[in-house]
Design an enzyme around this catalytic site. Structure first.
Site, PDB file in Angstrom:
ATOM      1  N   TYR A  57      67.680  31.114  69.427  1.00  0.00           N
ATOM      2  CA  TYR A  57      66.893  32.195  68.967  1.00  0.00           C
ATOM      3  C   TYR A  57      67.588  33.476  68.634  1.00  0.00           C
ATOM      4  O   TYR A  57      68.240  34.030  69.380  1.00  0.00           O
ATOM      5  CB  TYR A  57      66.063  32.621  70.511  1.00  0.00           C
ATOM      6  CG  TYR A  57      65.290  33.980  70.503  1.00  0.00           C
ATOM      7  CD1 TYR A  57      64.221  34.425  69.513  1.00  0.00           C
ATOM      8  CD2 TYR A  57      65.343  34.672  71.642  1.00  0.00           C
ATOM      9  CE1 TYR A  57      63.742  35.742  69.507  1.00  0.00           C
ATOM     10  CE2 TYR A  57      64.562  35.918  71.395  1.00  0.00           C
ATOM     11  CZ  TYR A  57      63.939  36.220  70.593  1.00  0.00           C
ATOM     12  OH  TYR A  57      63.205  37.515  70.476  1.00  0.00           O
ATOM     13  N   ASP A  96      63.727  29.988  65.898  1.00  0.00           N
ATOM     14  CA  ASP A  96      63.442  31.171  65.223  1.00  0.00           C
ATOM     15  C   ASP A  96      64.651  31.900  64.622  1.00  0.00           C
ATOM     16  O   ASP A  96      65.450  32.394  65.519  1.00  0.00           O
ATOM     17  CB  ASP A  96      62.673  32.150  66.425  1.00  0.00           C
ATOM     18  CG  ASP A  96      62.272  33.498  65.847  1.00  0.00           C
ATOM     19  OD1 ASP A  96      62.705  33.667  64.579  1.00  0.00           O
ATOM     20  OD2 ASP A  96      62.090  34.379  66.521  1.00  0.00           O
TER      21      ASP A  96
END
Length: 293
Positions: free
Chosen positions: A147, A186
């Site tokens: 992330y 992400d």
């Protein structure tokens, strides 16, 4: 005079025996023995796992029959009971942020077979306090889930983001010399104009679409990696993130921020790399990839 009967001592054997037969057997998670040839991966920024499980039962994710599920922005200190039950046949590793009492960032890995080794963090306390990265070693590859830090409003964190990208690229280069790498999650960048709805109004103004971030992503690809979705769908305008503002998802005003990046030498083994755009539960959609080794 009659004899007084001694009260019988209550037996403890029956309850003990009963507990043996009523206790649920613990699920045994098999270890990776190197024989599996086809792997299915799902990555999903859940934008808070406890909130996500109230909106989604993960049925669309399970329908893909994934071998490895990576969850980003989990924001929790332990697995919610719904996840424990839904993924009861998976090994589970949660990387918890030490910031905001665990309610910030964080990532988690669910795997149908136990990895050979697990490594948490990128190796720098500036980032590892947020619990942003996990590396799982398997017999035939490394899986790295991340992330990635956002560069922030008015790009206040752009310099710090550059530090992350340097550490990340060095780590990818090191791992890629040993085994192929699958890097997913992400990644907080729209690499090219095709990867967001409004490139001109966001260029060098909005986090995720600066020349620096796009350049860092390109440099990472140049050391021996491929953006699997773009390779398989060179002209596709498909997004994985939509702001909650202004009905962005309904209007499909989005960004492609979520990726599966793979070592060049295994790209030909990627049979599927796609975005599960219809899946709700977060402001991100899950992404899915199938790799046949």
């Amino acid at each position: 005079m009659s004899k007084r009967k001694t009260p019988a001592t209550p037996s403890t054997e029956a309850p003990k025996l009963a507990s043996i037969f009523t206790k649920k057997p613990k699920t045994q998670i098999p270890s990776d023995d190197g024989n599996q040839k086809s792997w299915k991966f799902v990555c999903w920024n859940v934008a808070g796992l406890r909130a996500c499980v109230k909106k989604s039962d993960f049925s669309e994710v399970l329908a893909e029959q994934p071998d490895i599920v990576f969850l980003g922005e989990t924001k929790c200190k332990e697995w919610p009971p719904e996840v424990e039950e839904t993924f009861k046949d998976y090994s589970k590793t949660l990387v918890v942020s030490t910031e905001k009492n665990g309610g910030y960032a964080g990532v988690g890995l669910l795997s149908k077979c136990a990895p050979l080794k697990i490594h948490k963090g990128i190796g720098d306390p500036d980032f590892d306090s947020a619990g942003r990265l996990i590396i799982a070693e398997y017999s035939q590859f490394y899986f790295m889930g991340a992330y990635v830090p956002n560069s922030g409003a008015k790009l206040v964190n752009l310099e710090k983001r550059g530090k992350w990208e340097k550490l990340l690229t060095d780590k990818l280069r090191e791992m890629n010399e040993k085994k192929p790498v699958i890097y997913g999650g992400d990644l907080n960048v729209a690499h090219n104009e095709i990867d967001l709805k409004n490139p001109e109004s966001n260029r060098n103004k909005t986090a995720g679409f600066t020349d620096q971030e796009r350049g860092w992503f390109g440099e990472m690809l140049e050391i021996g990696f491929t953006d699997s979705f773009r390779k398989l769908h060179p002209e596709s305008k498909k997004y994985s993130f939509w702001s909650y503002l202004a009905n962005s998802r309904e209007k499909d005003v989005g960004w492609r921020l979520d990726y599966f990046v793979v070592s060049d030498r295994i790209m030909d083994n990627v049979k599927k790399s796609d975005i599960m755009s219809a899946v709700k539960g977060s402001d991100h959609a899950p992404i899915v990839m199938q790799l046949d080794l």
